[in-house]
Structures are given as C-alpha cells and as structure tokens.
Design an enzyme around this catalytic site. Structure first.
Site, PDB file in Angstrom:
ATOM      1  N   ASP A  41       0.858  -1.177   0.000  1.00 27.97           N
ATOM      2  CA  ASP A  41       0.000   0.000   0.000  1.00 27.97           C
ATOM      3  C   ASP A  41       0.898   1.232   0.000  1.00 27.97           C
ATOM      4  O   ASP A  41       1.858   1.274  -0.745  1.00 27.97           O
ATOM      5  CB  ASP A  41      -0.959  -0.032   1.192  1.00 27.97           C
ATOM      6  CG  ASP A  41      -2.245   0.745   0.933  1.00 27.97           C
ATOM      7  OD1 ASP A  41      -2.153   1.923   0.553  1.00 27.97           O
ATOM      8  OD2 ASP A  41      -3.342   0.191   1.118  1.00 27.97           O
ATOM      9  N   HIS A  82       1.666   2.110  -3.379  1.00 28.04           N
ATOM     10  CA  HIS A  82       0.546   2.838  -3.973  1.00 28.04           C
ATOM     11  C   HIS A  82       0.877   4.326  -4.018  1.00 28.04           C
ATOM     12  O   HIS A  82       0.621   4.992  -5.007  1.00 28.04           O
ATOM     13  CB  HIS A  82      -0.729   2.611  -3.166  1.00 28.04           C
ATOM     14  CG  HIS A  82      -1.269   1.222  -3.297  1.00 28.04           C
ATOM     15  ND1 HIS A  82      -2.509   0.856  -2.807  1.00 28.04           N
ATOM     16  CD2 HIS A  82      -0.757   0.104  -3.868  1.00 28.04           C
ATOM     17  CE1 HIS A  82      -2.726  -0.427  -3.060  1.00 28.04           C
ATOM     18  NE2 HIS A  82      -1.672  -0.902  -3.704  1.00 28.04           N
TER      19      HIS A  82
END
Length: 594
Positions: A381, A414
């Site tokens: 993430d 991300h």
C-alpha cells in the site's frame, strides 16, 4: 536518558526550517536524533542551507579532522544499494541527483564526548558552507539481557510469548534485551520505557497465526510488538525506547506466493498474496484467524476485515523513539503504526510487505518531529503515510506537526509520500527530499474529502527522482473514499484543503498509465479550493497532460514536458484564479493554455 542527546535540543533547527519553509537558515544545521546514540555509535543528520543548488556532497569532521564524505558513512543504509543501482542505470542529466544527508559514526568508545561538524561541497570539492560544532556523547554500556535465559527457544515452534514478556519485565533502566539468531514464535509483546530491543543477525520474531494471541486493547487487536498502555506495562506514556539490529519481524499475516519474486536489485524477496474482505479465507494466516474471530463476535466480514487485523508494530505516546536496521515483513494489516509520538526516528529499516492488502510501510498518526531516513520500502500500500483523524471532532485534536523524510528508496508503493486520507486535525510542516521512487503508483499523494476536513499545509517535496510510475506523479484530491472504512464520524464543518505546497527539483521519467501526470482537484461539487501550490524546476518525460481545477494563487515555473503521450498542450485548467505558468496568468475564460 541523560546520555542521549535529545532531538528537542539538537533538532530545533529542523523544526524551525519545517515551520518557516521559506525562511530556512543560511548555514548548515547539524543534529543527532533522540535515542539514536548507543555505547559505540552516533547518528548525525543535518538540514541544508537555504541555497542547495550547487551542493554535490557533504563531508564530516570529527574533533576538527575530516573523516570522509557522508556517503562513505552510509554503507549501513538499507536504501543505499538500491539508490546506487538506480543511478548506475540512469546516468542521464535528466534524472534528478540526490545528496546524502546523514552519517553513522561507529567504532566509538562508551560514555565519551565527541565534536562534529558538516561541510557542504560543490562538484570541485570547494567548501560552500560549514555547520556549527555539535558535541555529542555516547552512552555507557547497557545492562545485557537475552531472551533465551528466560526459557525462549528459537526452534520455530515453541510459543515464546510468556518468556519474552518476562525478559522485558526483568530489564532495568537502560537495558538491552537481545533476541539471538533463531526463529522465535510469539504473540503480542509489550515494551516499556528506557529499554532497547535488539534483534541480532539471523534473529526472527515470527508472529503467531492465532487471533487469541493478540489481546484486544481499545477495541482493536494488539500488534506483534507494542508500546502502549496494557496490563503488561500499566503506563500511559513512554520514553526512550529503541528497536534495533539486523533481524526480522514477521507478522505471519498472509500466505506467500509460490511464484518467485525479485526486488529492484534482482534479489529474491518474499511476495505475499493480495487479500481482501472476500479472499481472507483463501490467502490469510493471522488475517484469516482474526477476521473469523471478529465474525464469531457478531461482526460483519466487512467490519471484521477493516478493524480486527493486527499491525506488525504499534508505537504510541513515546517521547524519544528510535528504530534502526530491522526488516519488517508480512503484517496482517500495516507494518508500523506510529501514533502520537514525539521525536521518533526510523533509520535504515527494510519494509517488505508487497503485495499485502493495506500493507502500509509507516503510518504516522498525529505526533511531532518524525524522521524517516535511509530506508527501503517495497510495500502493498502506501510507503510513508500521514494521518490525523476525521470529521468535526478531529478539528480540536492533535495533528501531525513536523516530519523529515530523506534518502529513502521506495518501490511498488501505492503512494510514495502520502498525506491522508485522514486529515481532520491537520498535517503540516512536512519535508521530503533526496528520495528515489521507482514503480510506485503515485509519487506525492494528498488525499481527503470534504467530510474529513482539515487538510495539509507547509509541505516541501524536493530533490527527488521518480521513475517508471504506474499512475501519476502528483495527486491532490478531495475525492477519496476507503472501501474498507468502518469508522463513523460527524462530517467536518469546513472541507479539507491542501495549501502551501512547494515541489522543487524533481524529475519524472515515465508514467505507464493514462491518468494526468499532475492532478489537482477538490470535491465533486467544486465548492472549495486548494491554494498556494508551487512547482519549480520539475521535469516530466513520457507522461500524460495535467488536470488542474479548483486552485487559487499558485505558480508553475520551469515545469517541462518531453515526449508528451497525448495532446498538444500539457496544461489543462478549470475553475482556477491567480494561477500562472512561467509568469503567464491562466485565463479563467478558457479551460486550457498552450
């Protein structure tokens, strides 16, 4: 610890620069982060002078004698092999060059004072600037403890939770507790003030895969390693805690992919299966056990997935916190959550959570004076994320105030540096510089919504190389929603806003996707604005045009585009006022300018 130089004393220059932004000091300012000293080494960091254009390197002086360049004192850096490899394969003048801004001074004597200075050098070795003299002192030798003396066994099978907690309880002030080589299975453990947890080479803390081994505290499951009020500590606040060494902390959260995965250096690295609130049964280990435990207690699968998975390390209300050298892998949720800490430093760590769902590298929630340096992130993430509450209640609570992120290598995240989505009590005074990001989705990402409120301000993002991105280089948006959100809150009375961002000396070499390379937008109603966003000397290649709306009083100077992937103009503006490109004001009557 009276022997450790406090960041409050030696780091005032940093906080002044972060708070002033445009009024940085003219000379170098050298510091040593809190709790970074031990009995044989000291860590130096320095904030640069106002003019950094000609600086090519820094050299270190110890007791008045030059002991080498900063780069030669960063051989321990987790990020350095990746950064060196990046520049070896990207020698072009297009690529922004970074400068090393720290030095680990080793082989020192215990309980001994030393004096240090730093000098900035140009490309010819000429001295451009010299810091003040900083006097530091190593600590005395700590009291030593070893978990095996309390019955712990590194056989990969024995439940060592009780033995490790017993060893922690036995530690006197300024104790160093060692986890030796071996695989030590454990449930949640809780650290206390004035101690060092040392993971020796070859040591692995392997988390239990059973939900019952992670007690519920404040309605959430404990992490594998915790600093928080618990029955084991019975303390609300903590001081002087260190987690150091070259060992591994493994959360046992998810199954590992059977396919071979190689990192940026083409070295084998674990790759974890990407779970979800539907796939946890197939892919989860600890994650599966914890979600199922929540369901057994009348939670929906969605709520259990969003709130019942453990983080790997949870650190709360610590003054003077230092984490160095360790490798973090496979959390059920995030790798590190740093909550309401003061003077926290994360130096030369490896976070290898790719492709764990929600597997943030470091999630910094509230707190003041956070440093992240020399670290390697390959995560599922966001790499480094800042959070500060949501909704009306957060407006009166503590936010994030002061962070410095430098000399890090970020891969497969991300977002590289991420502000939000929880921005309710404000995120301010953030400096990210001299970092390299490769194959991240987005380089700098600020995300929130009208209902969350607050925002982020006084942010510097500079001297950074971005390469082979997946989606975008820069995104500032109020159109963010979290599909795993389970917390309810009263909406903020004022929409979130991003303001006073300065993005300087950045190269962006390629974006694979078709999203705008620079995108700035507010909510869906266009009823609010961002303001004072400044781009200077930013160079983009093989990217899509921009998409910028709802923006006030901002400037884009020497922002260049080469090999534009679509369209004749890189600039697309809507609903803006007081915005200029190279001194030319953007017309509010037309959506685009050439």
């Amino acid at each position: 610890m009276k022997y450790i130089v406090s960041f409050i004393r030696t780091g005032l220059a940093l906080l002044t620069i972060l708070a002033g932004m445009a009024q940085a000091a003219e000379r170098l300012n050298i510091q040593s982060p809190a709790a970074s000293a031990d009995d044989h080494s000291l860590l130096l960091t320095w904030t640069p002078p106002d003019n950094i254009t000609d600086i090519q390197a820094y050299q270190i002086l110890e007791n008045g004698h030059v002991i080498g360049l900063a780069k030669s004192h960063n051989i321990y850096s987790a990020a350095k092999p990746f950064i060196d490899h990046f520049y070896k394969n990207n020698p072009s003048d297009f690529t922004q060059k970074i400068v090393w801004q720290s030095a680990k001074i080793s082989d020192l004597s215990p309980n001994t004072s030393y004096q240090f200075q730093v000098q900035a050098l140009d490309k010819n070795g000429k001295i451009l600037n010299t810091s003040q003299v900083l006097t530091l002192k190593t600590t005395p030798r700590p009291t030593q403890r070893n978990i095996t003396a309390f019955g712990a066994k590194g056989d990969g099978k024995t439940d060592n939770t009780h033995f490790i907690q017993q060893a922690i309880a036995s530690c006197p002030a300024h104790c160093e507790l060692t986890i030796p080589a071996g695989t030590f299975v454990t449930g949640a453990i809780y650290l206390k003030s004035n101690m060092t947890l040392h993971l020796a080479k070859g040591a692995k803390l392997l988390g239990s895969s059973h939900a019952d081994d992670y007690p519920i505290i404040n309605k959430t499951p404990s992490a594998l390693i915790n600093v928080l009020q618990s029955p084991a500590t019975d303390s609300k606040t903590f001081t002087n805690i260190r987690i150091v060494g070259s060992g591994t902390i493994d959360g046992n959260g998810w199954k590992q992919s059977a396919n071979r995965y190689q990192n940026y250096l083409q070295h084998d690295q674990p790759h974890y299966l990407h779970g979800s609130n539907k796939l946890y049964k197939d892919y989860g280990l600890l994650a599966k056990s914890q979600v199922e435990n929540g369901i057994q207690h009348s939670m929906s699968a969605h709520k259990a997935y969003g709130s019942m998975r453990s983080n790997l390390v949870y650190l709360r209300k610590v003054t003077n916190l230092y984490v160095e050298g360790v490798t973090l892998r496979n959390p059920a949720n995030h790798a590190i959550v740093s909550s309401s800490n003061k003077n926290a430093t994360y130096n030369s760590i490896k976070v290898e959570t790719y492709d764990v769902n929600n597997g943030d590298g470091i999630d910094i929630s509230r707190g003041t004076n956070t440093l992240v340096l020399n670290s390697y992130f390959d995560v599922g993430d966001d790499a480094i994320n800042f959070a500060a509450g949501a909704g009306a209640k957060a407006a009166s609570e503590q936010g994030v105030n002061g962070a410095w992120l430098f000399n890090n290598f970020i891969y497969h995240a991300h977002g590289g540096v991420v502000l939000g989505s929880r921005t309710g009590s404000g995120i301010k005074h953030i400096m990210a510089e001299n970092n390299v990001m490769v194959k991240t989705d987005i380089g700098l990402r600020a995300k929130s919504s009208d209902a969350i409120g607050g925002g982020a301000s006084d942010v510097i993002f500079r001297n950074t190389a971005l390469s082979d991105l997946a989606d975008q280089a820069f995104l500032l948006t109020l159109q963010y929603g979290d599909p795993n959100e389970v917390t309810q809150y009263q909406p903020a009375s004022t929409p979130a806003q991003f303001s006073d961002f300065s993005i300087n000396h950045v190269s962006v070499d390629g974006i694979a996707g078709k999203k705008p390379s620079i995108q700035i937008l507010t909510g869906f109603t266009h009823s609010s604005y961002h303001k004072n966003i400044y781009f200077n000397d930013v160079h983009l290649k093989n990217v899509m045009p921009t998409d910028i709306e709802d923006l006030l009083d901002s400037q884009f100077n020497n922002v260049t585009f080469s090999h534009l992937k679509k369209g004749t103009s890189p600039w697309h503006f809507r609903h803006v006022s007081g915005v200029t490109v190279d001194g030319k004001e953007v017309s509010t009557k037309t959506p685009d300018i050439d």
